[in-house]
Design an enzyme around this catalytic site. Sequence first.
Site, PDB file in Angstrom:
ATOM      1  CG  HIS A   1       3.429  26.213 -28.689  1.00  0.00           C
ATOM      2  ND1 HIS A   1       4.555  25.717 -29.322  1.00  0.00           N
ATOM      3  CD2 HIS A   1       2.809  26.990 -29.599  1.00  0.00           C
ATOM      4  CE1 HIS A   1       4.630  26.203 -30.545  1.00  0.00           C
ATOM      5  NE2 HIS A   1       3.584  26.972 -30.729  1.00  0.00           N
TER       6      HIS A   1
ATOM      7  CB  ILE B   1       7.174  21.913 -30.595  1.00  0.00           C
ATOM      8  CG1 ILE B   1       6.016  22.782 -31.060  1.00  0.00           C
ATOM      9  CG2 ILE B   1       7.037  20.498 -31.123  1.00  0.00           C
ATOM     10  CD1 ILE B   1       5.963  22.983 -32.565  1.00  0.00           C
TER      11      ILE B   1
ATOM     12  N   GLY C   1       8.779  28.803 -31.908  1.00  0.00           N
ATOM     13  CA  GLY C   1       9.879  29.345 -32.704  1.00  0.00           C
ATOM     14  C   GLY C   1      10.309  30.723 -32.246  1.00  0.00           C
ATOM     15  CB  VAL C   2       8.485  33.785 -31.122  1.00  0.00           C
ATOM     16  CG1 VAL C   2       7.724  34.024 -32.401  1.00  0.00           C
ATOM     17  CG2 VAL C   2       7.574  33.203 -30.065  1.00  0.00           C
TER      18      VAL C   2
ATOM     19  CD  GLU D   1      13.903  37.119 -26.058  1.00  0.00           C
ATOM     20  OE1 GLU D   1      14.490  37.630 -25.080  1.00  0.00           O
ATOM     21  OE2 GLU D   1      13.527  37.804 -27.032  1.00  0.00           O
TER      22      GLU D   1
END
Length: 147
Positions: free
Chosen positions: A49, A55, A58-59, A63
């Site tokens: 990723h 990067i 986003g999850v 978290e």
Amino acid sequence: MVMDINEIREYLPHRYPFLLIDRVLELSLGESIVAYKNVSINEPFFNGHFPHHPIMPGVLVLEALAQACGILGFKTVNKLPADGYVYYLVGSDNVRFKRPVMPGDRLRLEAKVEREKRGIWKFACRATVDGELACEAEVICAERKVS
């Protein structure tokens, strides 16, 4: 320093690669927390990723914010995972990502209690890098006894 990694591990059941808090800088029981995560290229998610433009997903930023909320909740009610309690991330509202989080960044995580009722907590959260907003969200966590 308010909490180092050893104390954080007492208040979060997460372990590598999912422990996303490195230090707690400020904590006001029942009110707010400021913590951070040092983002390293050695994080396992960077392999995919994205290999040529890494990067932080986003999850995982969300978290990390939820883990900061969990620490604040646990400390406020004076409970520990070792006592059989867990904080579940049960919802998020108004999540917005404003900039990517990349290797080398220091992700500052801020959460403020908006309300708590019968073990359900709602927090206003912000994640920043060098003072620049990376993510904002309302995070909802539920405190539960597990066996």
